[in-house]
Write an enzyme that holds these catalytic residues in place. Structure first.
Site: not given
Length: 349
Positions: A128, A137
């Site tokens: 995920e 990120e």
């Protein structure tokens, strides 16, 4: 891509990684993710729908967090699951695995993905990895690294595809905040209408704003501008994920911003399973990424909104995303605006 960003202090990679992994050491973010039933149930269903490819096989969970996806894979029949997690939440994952009596099948590895050594190649990678606007990120980089180093030829990646969408939106909250300054005189006898321009610059700034967008605020059908095949996408391609868009407005309104969201797809024998962060679907913890124009633009039925959009890593922190939009609304001239994650997220704690 120096033309994309204003020059600021660049963080070295070790500082970037420390900030990133430290943010996953607290319970709050894991509570938010697991409590997101759309996210967690879709992953669970996506894993179980691929149980024929998982049963008796070796799985690598990239960025395992609390280990919930590793446990789903073990429940789906995996022979061995390597749960790789670099943050201190890995200590809790060990306890959760033990509590569920899966120690013989799930091995929690507290390390960065790029530095581990596994005893074998893997049949399946699950992760995920998605951030705000999909790529914030830059965890997808680690998934690609794992794919190239550890995945057997023809192996399975869950999810296997990601798509990015954009649409123009109206924002009645922002509209109300801007109109507020013209009401002060009527309330208090002091004219503060000159604050409107200042408020507009403060509110409709260059930040990537993460907010839930309601269906009523969306002014056109969504337009897909990029697709990533996780079996083939390269690190080089992630340096600039871009595409064009063309939207047609539903009716008379004002465009305050663009809204960006994503879907990821799990393959299945019959019908693929889609995890959507669309404003047309149930809300997730990712919400939507909102990119405000400098000024609202009035539009009518069938006004065209066209342009190009690019997502790329920040020069200051490669884990943070920047977005550039070049757009034309109706008969207006072309405008360009670049957006980034707010500065407070770039500072070392």
């Amino acid at each position: 891509m120096s033309q994309h960003a204003t020059k600021k202090r660049k963080l070295d990679r070790s500082t970037e990684d420390y900030m990133y992994f430290d943010s996953y050491s607290d319970v709050t973010i894991h509570e938010e993710m697991i409590a997101d039933t759309v996210r967690t149930n879709t992953y669970r269903m996506g894993i179980f729908k691929n149980s024929k490819s998982i049963e008796g096989k070796v799985v690598l969970d990239v960025g395992a967090g609390t280990g919930v996806l590793s446990l789903f894979c073990a429940q789906a029949g995996a022979r061995k699951v390597y749960a790789v997690e670099a943050s201190s939440i890995a200590d809790q994952a060990v306890k959760i695995v033990k509590l569920n009596q899966m120690e013989d099948r799930i091995e929690v590895i507290k390390s960065t993905l790029e530095t581990i050594e596994l005893a074998e190649k893997v049949d399946v990678i699950v992760s995920e990895w998605m951030g705000y606007a999909l790529l914030h990120e830059s965890m997808l980089n680690s998934v690609i690294f794992a794919r190239d180093k550890w995945l057997k030829p023809g192996g399975l990646i869950l999810p296997s595809r990601a798509d990015l969408y954009i649409a123009p939106i109206n924002d009645v909250v922002v509209e109300g905040r801007l109109d507020f300054w013209s009401t002060v005189k009527g309330q208090y006898g002091v004219d503060m209408s000159c604050m409107t321009d200042f408020a507009r610059k403060c509110i409709m700034n260059k930040d990537i704003t993460v907010n839930p967008v309601t269906v009523e605020d969306v002014l056109s059908h969504p337009c897909k501008f990029a697709e990533l095949d996780l079996n083939t996408v390269t690190l080089e391609q992630l340096r600039d994920v871009n595409g064009s868009f063309s939207c047609v407005c539903f009716g008379s309104s004002s465009i305050h911003a663009f809204c960006v969201w994503f879907t990821v797809t799990f393959p299945a024998e019959e019908k693929a399973l889609v995890l959507s962060t669309s404003p047309f679907k149930a809300e997730t913890h990712w919400k939507q990424a909102v990119l405000y124009l400098d000024d609202a633009v009035d539009v009518m039925q069938d006004t065209k909104v066209e342009g190009e959009i690019s997502l790329y890593p920040s020069e200051e922190n490669s884990r943070h995303i920047c977005i550039r939009v070049d757009y034309v609304i109706g008969e207006q001239k072309k405008h360009s605006k670049s957006f980034s994650i707010p500065d407070q997220y770039l500072e070392v704690k």
